[in-house]
Design a protein around this motif. Structure first.
Motif, short mmCIF file in Angstrom:
data_model
loop_
_atom_site.label_atom_id
_atom_site.label_comp_id
_atom_site.label_asym_id
_atom_site.label_seq_id
_atom_site.Cartn_x
_atom_site.Cartn_y
_atom_site.Cartn_z
N LYS A 109 -6.28 2.37 -7.20
CA LYS A 109 -6.07 3.59 -6.44
C LYS A 109 -7.36 3.78 -5.66
CE LYS A 109 -4.98 8.50 -6.95
NZ LYS A 109 -4.74 9.58 -7.93
N ALA A 110 -7.26 3.91 -4.34
CA ALA A 110 -8.47 3.93 -3.52
C ALA A 110 -8.30 4.84 -2.32
CB ALA A 110 -8.78 2.51 -3.06
N ILE A 111 -9.35 4.93 -1.53
CA ILE A 111 -9.36 5.72 -0.31
C ILE A 111 -9.55 4.76 0.86
CG2 ILE A 111 -10.55 7.52 0.99
CD1 ILE A 111 -11.48 8.66 -1.71
N HIS A 112 -8.65 4.87 1.85
CA HIS A 112 -8.78 4.04 3.05
C HIS A 112 -10.07 4.43 3.76
CE1 HIS A 112 -8.03 2.50 7.07
NE2 HIS A 112 -7.17 1.66 6.50
N PRO A 113 -10.89 3.44 4.11
CA PRO A 113 -12.20 3.76 4.67
C PRO A 113 -12.18 4.53 5.99
CG PRO A 113 -11.90 1.37 4.47
CD PRO A 113 -10.69 2.03 3.93
N PHE A 115 0.86 -1.18 0.00
CA PHE A 115 0.00 0.00 0.00
C PHE A 115 0.90 1.23 0.00
CE2 PHE A 115 -2.42 -3.39 1.84
CZ PHE A 115 -3.72 -3.19 1.38
N CYS A 116 0.82 2.03 -1.04
CA CYS A 116 1.65 3.22 -1.18
C CYS A 116 0.79 4.46 -0.91
CB CYS A 116 2.25 3.28 -2.58
SG CYS A 116 3.26 4.74 -2.87
N TYR A 117 1.04 5.10 0.23
CA TYR A 117 0.29 6.30 0.60
C TYR A 117 1.00 7.58 0.15
CZ TYR A 117 -2.95 3.49 3.29
OH TYR A 117 -3.91 2.59 3.66
N ASP A 118 2.20 7.45 -0.42
CA ASP A 118 2.93 8.59 -0.97
C ASP A 118 2.52 8.71 -2.44
OD1 ASP A 118 4.79 10.30 -2.18
OD2 ASP A 118 6.45 9.60 -0.94
N LEU A 119 1.60 9.63 -2.73
CA LEU A 119 1.04 9.71 -4.08
C LEU A 119 2.08 10.11 -5.13
CD1 LEU A 119 -2.49 11.23 -3.37
CD2 LEU A 119 -1.76 8.83 -3.51
N LYS A 120 3.05 10.94 -4.74
CA LYS A 120 4.11 11.29 -5.69
C LYS A 120 4.93 10.05 -6.05
CE LYS A 120 4.65 16.13 -4.45
NZ LYS A 120 5.55 17.17 -3.93
N MET A 121 5.24 9.24 -5.04
CA MET A 121 5.98 8.01 -5.30
C MET A 121 5.16 7.05 -6.16
SD MET A 121 7.39 5.06 -2.70
CE MET A 121 8.89 5.78 -2.10
N ARG A 150 -9.39 7.93 5.40
CA ARG A 150 -9.74 8.72 4.20
C ARG A 150 -8.51 9.12 3.40
NH1 ARG A 150 -14.25 7.29 3.06
NH2 ARG A 150 -14.60 9.08 1.74
N SER A 151 -7.40 8.44 3.61
CA SER A 151 -6.17 8.69 2.86
C SER A 151 -6.20 7.94 1.54
CB SER A 151 -4.95 8.23 3.66
OG SER A 151 -4.85 8.95 4.86
N VAL A 152 -5.74 8.60 0.49
CA VAL A 152 -5.68 7.97 -0.83
C VAL A 152 -4.40 7.12 -0.90
CG1 VAL A 152 -5.52 8.41 -3.31
CG2 VAL A 152 -6.92 9.90 -1.87
N PHE A 153 -4.49 5.95 -1.54
CA PHE A 153 -3.33 5.08 -1.68
C PHE A 153 -3.38 4.34 -3.01
CE2 PHE A 153 -6.56 2.43 0.28
CZ PHE A 153 -6.48 1.22 -0.43
N PHE A 154 -2.21 3.89 -3.45
CA PHE A 154 -2.09 2.97 -4.57
C PHE A 154 -1.83 1.59 -3.99
CE2 PHE A 154 -0.69 6.90 -6.71
CZ PHE A 154 -1.44 6.84 -7.87
N LEU A 155 -2.35 0.56 -4.63
CA LEU A 155 -2.08 -0.81 -4.23
C LEU A 155 -1.28 -1.48 -5.34
CD1 LEU A 155 -2.58 -3.10 -2.16
CD2 LEU A 155 -4.62 -3.69 -3.49
N PHE A 156 -0.10 -2.00 -4.98
CA PHE A 156 0.78 -2.68 -5.93
C PHE A 156 1.00 -4.12 -5.48
CE2 PHE A 156 2.15 1.77 -6.14
CZ PHE A 156 2.19 1.99 -7.51
N LYS A 157 1.25 -5.00 -6.42
CA LYS A 157 1.68 -6.36 -6.10
C LYS A 157 3.18 -6.30 -5.87
CE LYS A 157 1.27 -11.15 -7.54
NZ LYS A 157 1.37 -11.59 -6.18
N LYS A 158 3.63 -6.85 -4.76
CA LYS A 158 5.06 -6.81 -4.43
C LYS A 158 5.87 -7.67 -5.41
CE LYS A 158 5.00 -5.86 0.50
NZ LYS A 158 5.37 -6.36 1.83
#
Length: 77
Positions: free
Chosen positions: A41-45, A20-26, A48-56
């Protein structure tokens, strides 16, 4: 109801498989410069922080390291 389902799914996800990447610039850099696909790309319930989800993967590890180095060198120059 939907929020509870999302919270449960997030808790069940194996953190060994996903990042879970919470650094949107990264996250944007990994996607655009690294050409690495993201799952969503979603919002933590709760937060309310936006994050990207990547497969490691090893490649993702290299890209995050490269981003951090690039960011570090920009700050000292």
């Amino acid at each position: 109801m939907r929020t509870k389902l999302i919270e449960r799914l997030v808790k069940q996800m194996n953190n060994k498989e996903f990042w879970f990447c919470y650094d949107l610039k990264m996250g944007d850099w990994i996607i655009n410069q690294g050409k690495y696909p993201f799952i969503t790309k979603a919002i933590h319930p709760k937060s309310r922080s936006v994050f990207f989800l990547f497969k490691k993967s090893d490649r993702l590890d290299l890209l995050t390291g490269e981003y951090k180095l690039e960011k570090f060198y920009k700050n000292i120059v």
